[in-house]
Design a protein around this motif. Structure first.
Motif, short mmCIF file in Angstrom:
data_model
loop_
_atom_site.label_atom_id
_atom_site.label_comp_id
_atom_site.label_asym_id
_atom_site.label_seq_id
_atom_site.Cartn_x
_atom_site.Cartn_y
_atom_site.Cartn_z
N LYS A 20 37.14 44.75 38.43
CA LYS A 20 37.51 43.95 39.59
C LYS A 20 38.96 44.22 39.99
CE LYS A 20 34.44 39.97 38.89
NZ LYS A 20 34.37 38.50 38.72
N GLU A 35 36.11 32.30 47.75
CA GLU A 35 34.66 32.30 47.82
C GLU A 35 34.14 33.36 48.77
OE1 GLU A 35 33.32 28.41 48.79
OE2 GLU A 35 34.06 27.50 46.94
N GLY A 39 33.09 36.98 44.49
CA GLY A 39 33.32 37.37 43.11
C GLY A 39 33.85 38.77 42.89
N GLU A 42 39.46 39.14 41.16
CA GLU A 42 39.93 38.25 40.09
C GLU A 42 41.24 37.64 40.56
OE1 GLU A 42 39.78 39.88 36.09
OE2 GLU A 42 41.79 39.05 35.74
#
Length: 369
Positions: A20, A35, A39, A42
């Motif tokens: 990420k 949101e 995802g 990070e």
């Protein structure tokens, strides 16, 4: 644009594509904002290490920032094929020294980032096409206002029509204010102001709009104020200069095929007549993406001083420029097209504001006995 001027957020992109990306941002509303990234990021709290955010504690906060980066980057370096080499866009000098003191090898990120940005994905092309449609609508409304312009209308009042449309259609902002009229049209680069536009004057603009989804829309058009009035006729010089600008752009677009070198495009470009050399636009073609980007393809006369070679590649989005303005004065003409390189060559994207028919029509020839 706020974060381009104020480095209060920063992003770490690991070389491992499966890892990420790490976003360092302020705390207010961050959970809700993150949101939207589903995802893929990070989140870490950012350390405000600018003069505005830290004041006389700036050095202290920069040192805190260096410690934070060391804690984050050192574990990543253990699994990276490049070790502790990191590419950076911009830091304060103290931050640079701090990372080097901890053993990091810093290189300039701008070169690989610009190369990567120059080739657009299919998704990006969709976003760019949509942005161009939004800006074309704004230019159409601006053009309509010039058909039979209100008395004493100013450049700024006309220019605001484009801005209003861009904002109403979910675009962002115009990066410049390059719209001008009459004697301000030559040389180029004179900004919109409070000057009143008179009937029969040339009015020209460069969109330079950051549109929906943050993508840059860059095409130029030239009009004549009052073109919709009964009995209107553009002058012979207005038509001559307009046709030259059209010819230049058309010729140079045809050179942009995959595999063509920048040097080839440069030295096979439309030959600018001597009268217009001094006021020519500084490049003949440039990249467009989230702003004006790599590559810049220069004129033959500027190759030795500024030119560099490269290859035209499929997926590049480019704007092809022309400015025709005499070194003896008088009005100028700005014309520019925005397109994408496909396997077949330059595909025009800025299609819905076509050339002005009244500036392309031939003058009636009088019969002689």
């Amino acid at each position: 644009p706020f974060y381009l001027r104020n480095p209060t957020q920063y992003l770490v992109v690991p070389t491992n594509e499966s890892a990420k990306c790490l976003l360092f941002a302020g705390s207010f509303g961050s959970d809700a904002l993150l949101e939207a990234f589903n995802g893929s990021l990070e989140f870490h709290p950012a350390i405000g290490a600018t003069m505005a955010s830290a004041g006389p504690r700036e050095n202290e906060k920069i040192d805190d920032w260096v410690n934070q980066m060391d804690e984050i980057l050192s574990p990543l370096a253990e699994t990276s094929p490049f070790g502790k080499r990191i590419a950076v866009e911009r830091f304060q000098e103290r931050a640079t020294r701090g990372l080097r003191d901890r053993g990091f090898d810093l290189i300039d990120a701008q070169i690989p980032i610009e190369y990567a940005r120059s080739l657009k994905t299919e998704e990006e092309i969709v976003a760019i096409r949509h942005g161009i449609k939004v800006v074309e609508e704004g230019v159409h409304r601006l053009r309509d206002a010039l058909s039979q312009p209100e008395a004493n209308v100013t450049e700024n009042e006309v220019w605001s029509i484009l801005h209003s449309t861009v904002i109403a259609c979910d675009g962002e902002y115009a990066e410049t204010r390059l719209m001008n009229s009459g004697p301000k049209t030559n040389p180029w680069m004179q900004e919109s102001g409070t000057r009143r536009i008179n009937i029969g004057e040339t009015v020209q603009l460069d969109t330079d709009v950051v549109g929906p989804f943050g993508y840059y829309v860059d095409f130029s058009r030239t009009f004549t104020a009052g073109y919709g009035l009964p009995g209107f006729q553009a002058t012979e010089k207005q038509k001559k200069h307009y046709k030259l600008a059209m010819e230049m752009v058309k010729h140079n677009m045809e050179l942009l095929i995959p595999g063509a070198s920048f040097e080839h495009v440069t030295f096979n470009a439309w030959p600018i007549p001597e009268e217009f050399q001094a006021h020519k636009y500084h490049v003949q073609t440039h990249g467009t993406g989230m702003s004006g980007e790599y590559p810049w393809i220069f004129h033959p006369s500027d190759w030795a001083s500024y030119g560099y070679d490269g290859i035209v590649k499929e997926g590049m989005t480019l704007s092809v420029e022309a400015f025709i303005g005499s070194d003896q004065g008088g009005e100028g003409v700005k014309f520019e097209q925005h397109g994408v390189i496909t396997k077949d060559g330059f595909q025009l994207l800025s299609t819905n504001v076509p050339p002005e028919p009244y500036l392309l029509e031939e003058s009636p020839q009088l019969c002689s006995a």
